[in-house]
Design an enzyme around this catalytic site. Structure first.
Site, PDB file in Angstrom:
ATOM      1  N   TRP A 173       5.283   0.064  -4.736  1.00  0.00           N
ATOM      2  CA  TRP A 173       4.133  -0.515  -4.028  1.00  0.00           C
ATOM      3  C   TRP A 173       2.878  -0.507  -4.878  1.00  0.00           C
ATOM      4  O   TRP A 173       2.128  -1.481  -4.898  1.00  0.00           O
ATOM      5  CB  TRP A 173       3.919   0.177  -2.684  1.00  0.00           C
ATOM      6  CG  TRP A 173       4.972  -0.242  -1.708  1.00  0.00           C
ATOM      7  CD1 TRP A 173       5.987   0.533  -1.222  1.00  0.00           C
ATOM      8  CD2 TRP A 173       5.162  -1.549  -1.134  1.00  0.00           C
ATOM      9  NE1 TRP A 173       6.786  -0.212  -0.384  1.00  0.00           N
ATOM     10  CE2 TRP A 173       6.303  -1.478  -0.310  1.00  0.00           C
ATOM     11  CE3 TRP A 173       4.481  -2.760  -1.235  1.00  0.00           C
ATOM     12  CZ2 TRP A 173       6.780  -2.583   0.413  1.00  0.00           C
ATOM     13  CZ3 TRP A 173       4.955  -3.849  -0.518  1.00  0.00           C
ATOM     14  CH2 TRP A 173       6.084  -3.761   0.290  1.00  0.00           C
ATOM     15  N   ASP A 190      -3.582   2.906  -0.294  1.00  0.00           N
ATOM     16  CA  ASP A 190      -2.641   2.144   0.528  1.00  0.00           C
ATOM     17  C   ASP A 190      -1.886   3.161   1.381  1.00  0.00           C
ATOM     18  O   ASP A 190      -1.033   3.890   0.871  1.00  0.00           O
ATOM     19  CB  ASP A 190      -1.683   1.346  -0.373  1.00  0.00           C
ATOM     20  CG  ASP A 190      -0.588   0.625   0.411  1.00  0.00           C
ATOM     21  OD1 ASP A 190      -0.517   0.790   1.642  1.00  0.00           O
ATOM     22  OD2 ASP A 190       0.195  -0.097  -0.235  1.00  0.00           O
ATOM     23  N   LYS A 242       4.706   0.082  10.308  1.00  0.00           N
ATOM     24  CA  LYS A 242       5.553   1.245  10.067  1.00  0.00           C
ATOM     25  C   LYS A 242       5.234   2.395  11.016  1.00  0.00           C
ATOM     26  O   LYS A 242       6.137   3.024  11.532  1.00  0.00           O
ATOM     27  CB  LYS A 242       5.454   1.679   8.619  1.00  0.00           C
ATOM     28  CG  LYS A 242       6.184   0.650   7.758  1.00  0.00           C
ATOM     29  CD  LYS A 242       5.926   0.734   6.306  1.00  0.00           C
ATOM     30  CE  LYS A 242       6.634  -0.398   5.592  1.00  0.00           C
ATOM     31  NZ  LYS A 242       5.748  -1.118   4.697  1.00  0.00           N
TER      32      LYS A 242
END
Ligand SMILES: *Cc1c(COP(=O)(O)O)cnc(C)c1O
Length: 350
Positions: free
Chosen positions: A88, A162, A186
């Site tokens: 990511w 993030d 999520k």
């Protein structure tokens, strides 16, 4: 998703609180939706202990869009730094390169992203506009258990985090954060909502070509309603926030997440059949990748898991193996069932 949230949403689907409307049918500017929005924001601020000098923005586009939106708003045309700890953060770097000079301050790639580069080794540029980290690498299963304090590293730059895949699973030390962003899907609710929490002084410096709908200043000035927000996703996230409060808030969730992760890691470490390769000081509580030492048994493992109602255990294709995601809504019983299956499968293969 927590089941009580889905049940409440189902019960309120056709008629929200006697309004005669589904939330999907409401105007985002009507008093009903405004009350849903304000409650959701207040609950989130309370849950995550977000200080008053941070704005909470409800946006769209997911974590991936923020990879562009953050540099468009915060880079001021200068250099920005990235700490690479998995897929990511790599993606975030690639996207930021389109908008300015993005540098790698540290990388754990050569070790296969199984540890975090120690903050003391990070090469942070003197004039960097921000330092980006991924708080929890969803695919590699690597998590920062303490956010770096950039000041002690000699930098005044804001930290961008993030937190897509561990938001609301643990407390956030806002004194170390300039901006945190995450997709809701999520840990907070359905896809479609992106959460951005940003220190006020970082707002208002967007590049001229930043799309208006993604300009933090415009979004903040319009209470996240510069354009139509994802109303139904905000409503469901709001129900999740209330559920989190009923569970005892973030501290209670964090304790539960520690217990869940510990149970699985302890089993994996005690087994010679399975292995997790991540350094112990940065193992994720949310996403636990593991491998069968004999990978020829992978398909049998997954088929047996499916038969035992244990779903979505296949690892990301870039890493392979297996991955257990233990988000907030996963109960301890779910992890106990997984460990029981792991033990049983190992026995049948002996
Ligand atoms: C899932 C995820 C994203 C991507 O989010 P989208 O909402 O699909 O854009 C970004 N960062 C992390 C850490 C993630 O886990």
């Amino acid at each position: 998703m927590p089941e009580p949230v889905l049940q409440q949403a189902a019960a309120e689907m056709l008629d929200w609180h006697g309004s005669g409307m589904s939330v999907m049918e409401m105007s985002h500017r009507g008093k009903e939706f405004i009350s849903i929005y304000e409650q959701a924001e207040a609950d989130l601020r309370e849950l995550l202990a977000v200080p008053a000098h941070f704005k909470i923005l409800f946006m769209q586009g997911g974590g991936l869009a923020e990879n562009a939106i953050v540099p468009l708003n915060l880079s001021r045309g200068g250099a920005v730094d990235f700490v690479l700890t998995g897929s990511w953060s790599q993606k975030s770097l690639k996207e930021a390169e389109k908008y300015g000079q993005a540098h790698v301050a540290a990388s754990a790639q050569s070790e296969g992203f199984t540890h975090l580069p120690a903050p003391g080794t990070w090469q942070i540029g003197r004039n960097t506009q921000y330092v980006h980290i991924c708080g929890n690498e969803t695919i590699h299963g690597v998590e920062f258990h303490e956010l770096p304090d950039l000041k002690t590293l000699g930098s005044d730059a804001p930290l961008v985090v993030d937190f897509s895949s561990h938001v609301a699973s643990r407390a956030v030390d806002w004194s170390r954060v300039g901006l945190a962003f995450g997709g809701a899907q999520k840990n907070l609710g359905p896809a479609g909502l992106t959460l951005v929490i940003v220190r006020e002084d970082l707002i208002g410096h967007a590049l001229a070509h930043c799309p208006s709908a993604f300009n933090y200043q415009l979004v903040a000035d319009n209470q996240s309603m510069y354009n139509t927000p994802p109303t139904y996703s905000i409503y469901i996230a709001g129900l999740v926030f209330q559920w989190l409060k009923q569970q005892g808030g973030i501290a209670a969730m964090e304790a539960r997440n520690i217990a869940k992760a510990q149970l699985l890691y302890d089993f994996l470490d005690s087994s010679s059949f399975y292995v997790n390769k991540v350094a112990k000081n940065c193992r994720s509580r949310m996403n636990i990748p593991f491998f069968l030492r004999d990978e020829s048994r992978n398909e049998a493992f997954l088929a047996g898991a499916k038969a035992a109602n244990l779903l979505q255990l296949k690892g990301h294709k870039s890493v392979g193996g297996m991955r257990a995601s233990l988000y907030n809504a996963m109960p301890l019983e779910g992890v106990q069932a997984l460990v029981a299956y792991l033990r049983e499968f190992e026995k049948t293969q002996a």
